[in-house]
Design a protein around this motif. Structure first.
Motif, mmCIF file in Angstrom:
data_model
loop_
_atom_site.group_PDB
_atom_site.id
_atom_site.type_symbol
_atom_site.label_atom_id
_atom_site.label_comp_id
_atom_site.label_asym_id
_atom_site.label_seq_id
_atom_site.Cartn_x
_atom_site.Cartn_y
_atom_site.Cartn_z
ATOM 1 N N ARG A 267 -35.442 -57.570 11.438
ATOM 2 C CA ARG A 267 -34.151 -58.083 11.278
ATOM 3 C C ARG A 267 -33.058 -56.743 11.373
ATOM 4 N N TYR A 268 -33.409 -55.932 10.367
ATOM 5 C CA TYR A 268 -32.685 -54.645 10.147
ATOM 6 C C TYR A 268 -32.671 -53.964 11.364
ATOM 7 N N LEU A 269 -33.989 -53.498 11.811
ATOM 8 C CA LEU A 269 -33.855 -52.776 12.848
ATOM 9 C C LEU A 269 -33.647 -53.093 14.243
ATOM 10 N N ALA A 270 -33.338 -54.308 14.099
ATOM 11 C CA ALA A 270 -33.056 -55.138 15.551
ATOM 12 C C ALA A 270 -31.267 -55.164 15.476
ATOM 13 N N GLY A 271 -30.910 -54.718 14.372
ATOM 14 C CA GLY A 271 -29.366 -54.885 14.358
ATOM 15 C C GLY A 271 -28.825 -55.922 13.825
ATOM 16 N N ASP A 272 -29.658 -56.934 13.368
ATOM 17 C CA ASP A 272 -29.265 -58.081 12.486
ATOM 18 C C ASP A 272 -28.980 -57.862 11.019
ATOM 19 N N ARG A 273 -27.916 -57.167 10.432
ATOM 20 C CA ARG A 273 -28.017 -56.739 9.235
ATOM 21 C C ARG A 273 -27.462 -58.028 8.264
ATOM 22 N N ASP A 274 -26.894 -58.718 8.639
ATOM 23 C CA ASP A 274 -26.617 -60.119 7.947
ATOM 24 C C ASP A 274 -27.973 -60.816 7.799
ATOM 25 N N GLY A 275 -28.566 -60.917 8.993
ATOM 26 C CA GLY A 275 -30.007 -61.600 8.840
ATOM 27 C C GLY A 275 -31.048 -61.044 7.851
ATOM 28 N N ALA A 276 -31.017 -59.938 7.962
ATOM 29 C CA ALA A 276 -31.642 -58.798 6.946
ATOM 30 C C ALA A 276 -31.398 -59.279 5.660
ATOM 31 N N ALA A 277 -30.138 -58.891 5.103
ATOM 32 C CA ALA A 277 -29.790 -59.390 4.066
ATOM 33 C C ALA A 277 -30.018 -60.788 3.493
ATOM 34 N N ALA A 278 -29.830 -61.701 4.249
ATOM 35 C CA ALA A 278 -30.155 -63.278 3.988
ATOM 36 C C ALA A 278 -31.834 -63.342 3.563
#
Length: 349
Positions: A275-286
């Motif tokens: 998720r983080y490397l795909a640009g979804d930082r909120d999703g990574a945090a969740a």
């Protein structure tokens, strides 16, 4: 178990607050104040500034990046800071990561263990005020077939031995750190997983050098937030955990992601990184498990933090470096005071 405080990086608009945090930690009897560097503020300038305005607390580089400086320069810096602070300097070293080493410093991130070992050897030789000679794979001093000659440090360090710490995460690095250093700087340290992820490797290295862990400083940095709403406090650290587990380094070279996997979070670590490397930082945090945050931070009321401090001490931690959270200076100072109160309640002071 002693307490330390980690100021992190300078230059984020909280510089005056950071200085007050260091002063309050000094007043409260904290053992050491660490400052970091990556590709913004440098650690030695910050530590000189802090040392000049504190009285008793040690100042520690957490860390000086090995690709940033020739080892002899690091020895000069260590000797100078130790002299200026009246013998209060601790030298923390680390190889950084491939993106910073190669992208910022232009230094190949090759054979980091061998590079670290040579670096420490040269630094120790220079600080001992022996004439500096070295023949290795990464450094040759003096250079052959040139005008260079073996010379020695002109400064007389305050102490005969400035303590050397190494930032270590992986098993081989931990083992080497136990062998060649005086302490280990750790991150995402979970007491419940300390033996298999960290301590057995440090112990292996100490044994290789003919020592035990007695006298070796085990120093994790642990984020701290005080309050009653555990869910809110845990959520505060989700972006921080996601940054390291998901985005610190590349997909192939992320030491923190590997550590989370070694702690049993194989599936979760993969999802956070994806998720983080795909640009979804909120999703990574969740996607960060609450249990991972509970294991690697100090959150909750003082009584709960005291219980967790006992777990850190029982796991072998000798210096617990706190990183008090808060958007205001008052909140961070309150965190420092809560740390002392929790240590006392835990019977560890």
């Amino acid at each position: 178990m002693r307490l330390g405080v980690n100021l992190g990086y300078w230059g984020a608009g909280l510089d005056a607050d950071n200085l007050e945090v260091a002063r309050e930690a000094d007043r409260l009897g904290y053992a050491v104040c660490w400052a970091a560097e990556a590709y913004g503020s440098d650690a030695p300038t910050v530590l000189a500034w802090v040392a000049a305005q504190t009285r008793r607390i040690d100042v520690g580089a957490g860390i000086l990046q090995i690709p940033a400086r020739a080892p002899a320069m690091t020895a000069m810096t260590a000797a100078t800071l130790d002299a200026l602070s009246g013998g209060r300097f601790r030298l923390g070293l680390g190889v950084s990561g491939p993106q910073v080493s190669e992208g910022w410093y232009g230094v190949r991130f090759d054979r980091p263990l061998a590079r670290t070992r040579e670096y420490v050897e040269i630094v120790r030789t220079a600080l001992s005020r022996e004439r500096l000679t070295h023949r290795g794979d990464h450094w040759t001093l003096p250079l052959p077939d040139g005008p260079g000659k073996p010379i020695k440090l002109t400064v007389h360090p305050v102490r005969p031995r400035i303590p050397v710490y190494i930032a270590a995460i992986g098993p081989k690095n931990l083992a080497q750190t136990g062998e060649i250093a005086d302490g280990a700087l750790l991150i995402f340290f979970a007491p419940e997983h300390a033996e298999e992820t960290t301590l057995r490797h440090l112990r292996e290295g100490r044994a290789a050098a003919g020592h035990t862990l007695d006298g070796f400083d085990v120093v994790p940095t642990v984020p701290l937030a005080v309050g009653d709403d555990l869910d809110t406090l845990a959520d505060h650290f989700r972006p921080y955990t996601a940054l390291y587990v998901g985005g610190m380094g590349s997909r192939e070279q992320n030491f923190y992601n590997r550590l989370a996997r070694r702690m049993g979070y194989e599936r979760e670590a993969a999802e956070i990184q994806d998720r983080y490397l795909a640009g979804d930082r909120d999703g990574a945090a969740a996607a960060v498990p609450r249990s991972l945050i509970d294991a690697t931070t100090l959150i909750g009321p003082v009584e709960r933090i005291a219980d967790r401090m006992r777990a850190y001490a029982d796991a072998g931690v000798t210096t617990l470096s706190l990183a008090p959270a808060g958007l205001t200076l008052d909140a961070r100072l309150a965190g420092l005071r809560a740390g002392v109160e929790a240590l006392e309640r835990a019977g560890l002071a």
